[in-house]
Design an enzyme around this catalytic site. Sequence first.
Site, short mmCIF file in Angstrom:
data_model
loop_
_atom_site.label_atom_id
_atom_site.label_comp_id
_atom_site.label_asym_id
_atom_site.label_seq_id
_atom_site.Cartn_x
_atom_site.Cartn_y
_atom_site.Cartn_z
N GLY A 1 -4.95 -4.95 -3.88
CA GLY A 1 -3.86 -4.70 -4.83
C GLY A 1 -3.30 -3.30 -4.65
CE LYS B 1 -10.88 -5.51 3.60
NZ LYS B 1 -10.38 -6.44 2.57
CB VAL C 1 -0.98 0.01 1.21
CG1 VAL C 1 -1.81 1.28 1.23
CG2 VAL C 1 -1.89 -1.22 1.17
CD GLU D 1 -14.16 5.45 0.42
OE1 GLU D 1 -14.78 6.44 0.83
OE2 GLU D 1 -14.71 4.35 0.19
N1 HSE Z 1 -6.02 -8.98 2.07
C1 HSE Z 1 -7.00 -8.07 1.66
C2 HSE Z 1 -7.87 -8.73 0.58
C3 HSE Z 1 -6.38 -6.83 1.12
O1 HSE Z 1 -7.46 -9.79 0.09
O2 HSE Z 1 -8.94 -8.24 0.27
C4 HSE Z 1 -7.33 -5.69 0.85
O3 HSE Z 1 -7.96 -5.28 2.03
#
Ligand code: HSE
Length: 413
Positions: free
Chosen positions: A297, A200, A12, A124
Amino acid sequence: MIKVAVLGYGVVGSGVVSLLNKNAKHISKNAGQDIQVKYILDIREFPNDPFEKIFVNDFETIIHDPEVTIVVEAIGGTGIAYDYTQRCLQAGKHVITSNKELVAEHGGELMRHAQERDVNFLFEASVGGGIPVIRPLVQCMTANIIGEIYGILNGTTNYILTNMEQNGTSFSDALLEAQQKGYAEADPTADIEGFDTCRKICILSSLAFGQHISPNQVPTEGIKNVKTSDMHYASTLGYEIKLLGRARAVNDKAAVYVAPHLVNKDNLLSIVNYAMNGVVVRGNAVGDVVLCGAGAGKLPTASAVVADIIDAVKHLHTRRWIGWSQDNVNITIDPNQLESAWYIKTDASKEKVEHEFGTVLFAENKNKTPTTSVGKEYNETAFITGVMNGNKVDELLSRGIKALSRFRVLGDH
Ligand code: HSE
């Protein structure tokens, strides 16, 4: 000129630096002024990196530099990332993060620090990678009462499931590929076991319902129990198997959980494949809104982080309120209370299944060749039940039907 520090130069962090550089002119125009990365913090060495000269390995250099207005936290986890984020906010610096674990666990407290110092804490990129999902939820849909949110929120597991189903790739090979492509967490257990999806859906549901929903309140099941035979049976019945995070409002409470689901091939999420993520948000005025795109990604995640940087630059002296109440009231209820149809695979006979469950929909085993993985499980019976809650399924199964697999069927119940 705004000076930014980036903490962590992994997938990131390096993506953010690279995107700020690549689209510099366009970004300056949108932000209203130039943005310069003054420091990159990492304990590792990056010889010959084009940004080698701005690397530092001491956080104190950043926290004590009044020129640094915005800090991007891209370290991950809740160890030093938490400590540094807290200190930056307390020092009056705006913080942007993609760290879902940090936001899901400590978001409320960090929001309070931001409020106290009148700075922005934006995240975000913490949900859905590059997909705009937090702003649509808290701004564009803010007039709605949210009844439900569900989605494919983890790129790694979706990549694995898609590869297993479409290309016959083994679980371990597909995971390796996802790691090589930079989708997986440092410890992919967080992806596979569903913890990443859990964080999430906690963030989304906390935003939607206004109260903190903590990962330890959310029953979480990953993809380890999904077998290729289940995908085969599901397909013959007209479904794909997807790992979903789901939050459903029930009166003034919420049932929030993570589990593999059978998703009807008519549902848009059934065609969200590989590292793509897709989220459905149901508002009482707008109806269903479907958001999908690259969920993991380097550049997709950087896209969302840099958008937050631009937003912070444009709101240096105004707070963007993206958050939830810090009351710490637990609004979750047991998701077993939610009704749905269920997919069950068992070694019990069809007669026994019908005896206990009544009318069900049996999957046809079209692949009876004993040499294939599906054929080896030829004696299995897979079926979809009528609509009932999870406790009722437990009760019926306890009458002598061993469930080899058991997943919810996504529906409007
Ligand atoms: N490891 C997470 C995924 C990265 O595969 O979605 C993105 O949050």
